[in-house]
Design a protein around this motif. Structure first.
Motif, PDB file in Angstrom:
ATOM      1  N   GLY A 210      -6.428  10.278   8.841  1.00  0.00           N
ATOM      2  CA  GLY A 210      -7.580   9.438   9.119  1.00  0.00           C
ATOM      3  C   GLY A 210      -7.350   8.818  10.487  1.00  0.00           C
ATOM      4  O   GLY A 210      -6.259   8.324  10.778  1.00  0.00           O
ATOM      5  N   PHE A 211      -8.336   8.863  11.351  1.00  0.00           N
ATOM      6  CA  PHE A 211      -8.164   8.327  12.702  1.00  0.00           C
ATOM      7  C   PHE A 211      -8.205   6.803  12.669  1.00  0.00           C
ATOM      8  O   PHE A 211      -9.028   6.193  11.975  1.00  0.00           O
ATOM      9  CB  PHE A 211      -9.238   8.874  13.633  1.00  0.00           C
ATOM     10  CG  PHE A 211      -9.076  10.339  13.919  1.00  0.00           C
ATOM     11  CD1 PHE A 211      -8.165  10.773  14.861  1.00  0.00           C
ATOM     12  CD2 PHE A 211      -9.822  11.279  13.227  1.00  0.00           C
ATOM     13  CE1 PHE A 211      -8.000  12.120  15.130  1.00  0.00           C
ATOM     14  CE2 PHE A 211      -9.676  12.631  13.479  1.00  0.00           C
ATOM     15  CZ  PHE A 211      -8.762  13.058  14.432  1.00  0.00           C
ATOM     16  N   ALA A 212      -7.313   6.172  13.445  1.00  0.00           N
ATOM     17  CA  ALA A 212      -7.209   4.716  13.458  1.00  0.00           C
ATOM     18  C   ALA A 212      -8.485   4.073  13.967  1.00  0.00           C
ATOM     19  O   ALA A 212      -8.860   2.980  13.535  1.00  0.00           O
ATOM     20  CB  ALA A 212      -6.013   4.281  14.310  1.00  0.00           C
ATOM     21  N   GLU A 213      -9.175   4.738  14.904  1.00  0.00           N
ATOM     22  CA  GLU A 213     -10.426   4.237  15.466  1.00  0.00           C
ATOM     23  C   GLU A 213     -11.466   5.349  15.458  1.00  0.00           C
ATOM     24  O   GLU A 213     -11.127   6.507  15.748  1.00  0.00           O
ATOM     25  CB  GLU A 213     -10.224   3.734  16.894  1.00  0.00           C
ATOM     26  CG  GLU A 213      -9.194   2.619  17.040  1.00  0.00           C
ATOM     27  CD  GLU A 213      -9.657   1.325  16.403  1.00  0.00           C
ATOM     28  OE1 GLU A 213     -10.875   1.177  16.193  1.00  0.00           O
ATOM     29  OE2 GLU A 213      -8.799   0.462  16.110  1.00  0.00           O
ATOM     30  N   PRO A 214     -12.730   5.036  15.148  1.00  0.00           N
ATOM     31  CA  PRO A 214     -13.762   6.077  15.150  1.00  0.00           C
ATOM     32  C   PRO A 214     -13.877   6.819  16.475  1.00  0.00           C
ATOM     33  O   PRO A 214     -14.176   8.015  16.502  1.00  0.00           O
ATOM     34  CB  PRO A 214     -15.051   5.290  14.839  1.00  0.00           C
ATOM     35  CG  PRO A 214     -14.578   4.076  14.104  1.00  0.00           C
ATOM     36  CD  PRO A 214     -13.246   3.734  14.700  1.00  0.00           C
ATOM     37  N   SER A 215     -13.610   6.130  17.584  1.00  0.00           N
ATOM     38  CA  SER A 215     -13.737   6.769  18.895  1.00  0.00           C
ATOM     39  C   SER A 215     -12.732   7.895  19.087  1.00  0.00           C
ATOM     40  O   SER A 215     -12.960   8.817  19.880  1.00  0.00           O
ATOM     41  CB  SER A 215     -13.563   5.732  20.005  1.00  0.00           C
ATOM     42  OG  SER A 215     -12.288   5.114  19.908  1.00  0.00           O
ATOM     43  N   LEU A 216     -11.611   7.861  18.352  1.00  0.00           N
ATOM     44  CA  LEU A 216     -10.572   8.870  18.521  1.00  0.00           C
ATOM     45  C   LEU A 216     -10.990  10.232  17.997  1.00  0.00           C
ATOM     46  O   LEU A 216     -10.415  11.252  18.380  1.00  0.00           O
ATOM     47  CB  LEU A 216      -9.285   8.428  17.815  1.00  0.00           C
ATOM     48  CG  LEU A 216      -8.584   7.193  18.390  1.00  0.00           C
ATOM     49  CD1 LEU A 216      -7.409   6.789  17.500  1.00  0.00           C
ATOM     50  CD2 LEU A 216      -8.098   7.471  19.807  1.00  0.00           C
ATOM     51  N   ARG A 217     -11.997  10.271  17.092  1.00  0.00           N
ATOM     52  CA  ARG A 217     -12.407  11.550  16.517  1.00  0.00           C
ATOM     53  C   ARG A 217     -13.421  12.293  17.380  1.00  0.00           C
ATOM     54  O   ARG A 217     -13.818  13.412  17.049  1.00  0.00           O
ATOM     55  CB  ARG A 217     -12.962  11.352  15.115  1.00  0.00           C
ATOM     56  CG  ARG A 217     -14.307  10.682  15.055  1.00  0.00           C
ATOM     57  CD  ARG A 217     -14.943  10.825  13.672  1.00  0.00           C
ATOM     58  NE  ARG A 217     -14.346   9.955  12.695  1.00  0.00           N
ATOM     59  CZ  ARG A 217     -14.919   8.825  12.276  1.00  0.00           C
ATOM     60  NH1 ARG A 217     -16.087   8.434  12.780  1.00  0.00           N
ATOM     61  NH2 ARG A 217     -14.338   8.090  11.364  1.00  0.00           N
ATOM     62  N   SER A 218     -13.848  11.706  18.498  1.00  0.00           N
ATOM     63  CA  SER A 218     -14.809  12.362  19.383  1.00  0.00           C
ATOM     64  C   SER A 218     -14.099  13.381  20.257  1.00  0.00           C
ATOM     65  O   SER A 218     -13.055  13.096  20.843  1.00  0.00           O
ATOM     66  CB  SER A 218     -15.514  11.321  20.256  1.00  0.00           C
ATOM     67  OG  SER A 218     -16.207  10.391  19.453  1.00  0.00           O
ATOM     68  N   SER A 219     -14.677  14.573  20.350  1.00  0.00           N
ATOM     69  CA  SER A 219     -14.086  15.636  21.156  1.00  0.00           C
ATOM     70  C   SER A 219     -14.903  15.884  22.410  1.00  0.00           C
ATOM     71  O   SER A 219     -16.133  15.828  22.383  1.00  0.00           O
ATOM     72  CB  SER A 219     -14.000  16.941  20.348  1.00  0.00           C
ATOM     73  OG  SER A 219     -13.534  17.990  21.144  1.00  0.00           O
ATOM     74  N   ARG A 220     -14.192  16.170  23.499  1.00  0.00           N
ATOM     75  CA  ARG A 220     -14.853  16.507  24.764  1.00  0.00           C
ATOM     76  C   ARG A 220     -14.600  17.963  25.156  1.00  0.00           C
ATOM     77  O   ARG A 220     -14.915  18.358  26.279  1.00  0.00           O
ATOM     78  CB  ARG A 220     -14.341  15.579  25.869  1.00  0.00           C
ATOM     79  CG  ARG A 220     -14.648  14.097  25.625  1.00  0.00           C
ATOM     80  CD  ARG A 220     -14.160  13.250  26.780  1.00  0.00           C
ATOM     81  NE  ARG A 220     -14.441  11.834  26.566  1.00  0.00           N
ATOM     82  CZ  ARG A 220     -14.124  10.865  27.421  1.00  0.00           C
ATOM     83  NH1 ARG A 220     -13.502  11.170  28.561  1.00  0.00           N
ATOM     84  NH2 ARG A 220     -14.414   9.604  27.134  1.00  0.00           N
ATOM     85  N   LEU A 221     -14.040  18.731  24.238  1.00  0.00           N
ATOM     86  CA  LEU A 221     -13.695  20.112  24.575  1.00  0.00           C
ATOM     87  C   LEU A 221     -14.916  21.006  24.714  1.00  0.00           C
ATOM     88  O   LEU A 221     -14.876  22.017  25.403  1.00  0.00           O
ATOM     89  CB  LEU A 221     -12.746  20.683  23.514  1.00  0.00           C
ATOM     90  CG  LEU A 221     -11.371  20.014  23.420  1.00  0.00           C
ATOM     91  CD1 LEU A 221     -10.549  20.654  22.302  1.00  0.00           C
ATOM     92  CD2 LEU A 221     -10.633  20.118  24.736  1.00  0.00           C
ATOM     93  N   GLY A 222     -15.982  20.669  24.016  1.00  0.00           N
ATOM     94  CA  GLY A 222     -17.212  21.441  24.152  1.00  0.00           C
ATOM     95  C   GLY A 222     -17.301  22.649  23.244  1.00  0.00           C
ATOM     96  O   GLY A 222     -18.391  23.150  22.979  1.00  0.00           O
ATOM     97  N   ALA A 223     -16.183  23.175  22.753  1.00  0.00           N
ATOM     98  CA  ALA A 223     -16.191  24.335  21.855  1.00  0.00           C
ATOM     99  C   ALA A 223     -14.977  24.261  20.945  1.00  0.00           C
ATOM    100  O   ALA A 223     -13.963  23.644  21.278  1.00  0.00           O
ATOM    101  CB  ALA A 223     -16.177  25.636  22.648  1.00  0.00           C
TER     102      ALA A 223
END
Length: 466
Positions: A210-223
């Motif tokens: 489980g990620f400590a902060e919701p922002s940590l689960r956002s990906s910028r990889l695009g694919a």
């Protein structure tokens, strides 16, 4: 003629003994009684160094015995640092360089481990498997040192519980199996995804995070990242965490995906979890030839040549499979279906096979059920006219109440199909562990219309039902 057991070749005897300790065994105490059977057994077993490699800090006397008998064989060491025994470490440390597998429990920061095992991990140059189970408070989470660089070329299996993902850990590239458990993971999703992608030998990953902060689960990889994973098991209490992980990892064709969920609305969320997966990833998992539904653990498993999908949750509605047709997975190619139901406080009524969706029935070739399935509901559908499952060729029953009336109905069903080659019933399997089998007369009557009627005592279905 069978040879007496005391004349078995030592290689065969020791091969059998190797399977005596169960998979979770921490030491070799289960082997000791076998050395008391006879002199031949004792000499054969004692001289086989590979049988004595399990070493545990829970028994100093047994450790001394095993270290003497294991000779140069790689050791499998289990340490619980909550109960530290100086005599045990005096025995172990001279042989620590020969450790192939190390499991350490009961410590809060890495200094506790390096004090117990001086110069770790350089003191274990042959280490291939490492398990670290940390007992921590939030204040102690950052007190762990960086230590994985010496293991970069040897470590194959890594299992971590609440252990921070340090820079040297993220530089590991030789892993084939990873088990990561942390309900407050404090690294970005992309960092974890890059780590999985760059371990090109990684075949199995279990992510209980489980990620400590919701922002940590956002990906910028695009694919989604490309990996060599053959088995991915995700255990997340938060559906958003599950969706982020699944969406970020592209599984190879033939890979297996398992999702475990503990939310009370898990069946309402699983469709939402999968809806976050890119459409091009679903075809690798959505052509099953085998489907198994277990209501005790609330699980659905799809398996086939194109891949597998498994979903499990601890809580759910009384009929946990009512929403199966709503999942974004194709059911039209399912060839084998197993309905398994176990009584429990959470599942007190028989499982109603409501998963018989119109798109599923025409393709179904093998059906297996156990006694807790709602038989009346099930067979009213099977024995309907015209039949709802025209392709059915194998019917398997485990501990079901197979009455004479049921056998008569089944015989009529098989007789009506006998004239049609494409719809013929080819095999009936009846397994019972309760001493209740159909009469010989009813079995003989069925045999006239079905080429294979397999009636036996037992507790499990045959492995091959096709």
């Amino acid at each position: 003629m069978l040879q007496p057991v005391n004349r078995l070749p030592p290689e065969i005897l020791c091969r059998v003994v190797r399977f005596v300790p169960d998979k979770k065994a921490k030491d070799t105490k289960s082997i000791i009684p076998l050395t008391h059977v006879c002199r031949y057994w004792r000499e054969s077993i004692v001289s086989a160094a590979g049988l004595w490699t399990l070493v545990s800090s829970e028994s100093t006397d047994l450790t001394a015995l095993c270290l003497g008998r294991s000779k140069a064989a790689p050791l499998e060491v289990y340490l619980d640092l909550r109960t530290r025994d100086r005599e045990f470490f005096n025995l172990l440390l001279p042989r620590i360089h020969n450790t192939g597998s190390l499991s350490v429990h009961g410590f809060s920061y890495i200094e506790e481990l390096t004090r117990a095992l001086p110069n770790f991990p350089r003191s274990t140059p042959n280490l291939q498997s490492l398990t670290l189970r940390v007992t921590f408070t939030r204040a102690e989470r950052n007190r762990s040192s960086d230590l994985f660089d010496p293991l970069a070329n040897t470590l194959k299996h890594l299992s971590l519980s609440h252990f921070p993902l340090s820079p040297s850990l993220l530089r590991l590239r030789s892993l084939t199996e990873l088990d990561l458990s942390d309900n407050r993971l404090n690294v970005p999703l992309d960092t974890l995804l890059n780590f999985l992608q760059e371990n090109r030998s990684l075949e199995t990953a279990t992510l209980s995070i489980g990620f400590a902060e919701p922002s940590l689960r956002s990906s910028r990889l695009g694919a989604a990242i490309e990996t060599q994973l053959r088995h991915l098991h995700i255990r997340c209490s938060d559906a958003m965490d599950s969706r982020a992980l699944i969406s970020g990892i592209a599984l190879q064709r033939g890979a297996r995906l398992e999702i475990s969920h503990q939310s009370s609305d898990a069946y309402a969320t699983v469709s939402g979890i999968l809806s976050g997966v890119p459409a091009k990833q679903l075809p690798n998992l959505s052509s099953p030839t085998f489907m198994e539904c277990q209501s005790y653990c609330r699980s659905i498993r799809l398996l086939g040549p194109s891949g597998a999908f498994s979903f499990k949750c601890l809580h759910g509605p009384e009929d946990p499979f009512s929403e199966l047709p709503l999942l974004p997975l194709s059911l039209t190619s399912v060839r084998e279906l197993r309905l398994v139901h176990s009584r429990s406080e959470r599942a007190s009524s028989p499982l109603k096979p409501t998963i018989f969706h119109p798109s599923l029935l025409p393709a179904l070739e093998t059906l297996a059920v156990n006694c807790e399935t709602s038989m009346s509901h099930l067979f009213s559908m099977l024995f309907s006219n015209p039949p709802s499952s025209p392709s059915l060729k194998t019917l398997a029953l485990l501990d079901c109440n197979v009455t004479e009336d049921f056998m008569e109905e089944l015989t009529k069903f098989a007789s009506n199909r006998k004239s049609t080659t494409s719809a013929r019933l080819y095999r009936v399997v009846i397994v019972n562990s309760k001493g209740k089998l159909p009469s010989i007369a009813s079995v003989d009557a069925l045999w006239k219309h079905v080429p294979v009627v397999d009636v036996r005592m037992g507790k499990e279905f045959p492995k091959d039902l096709t």
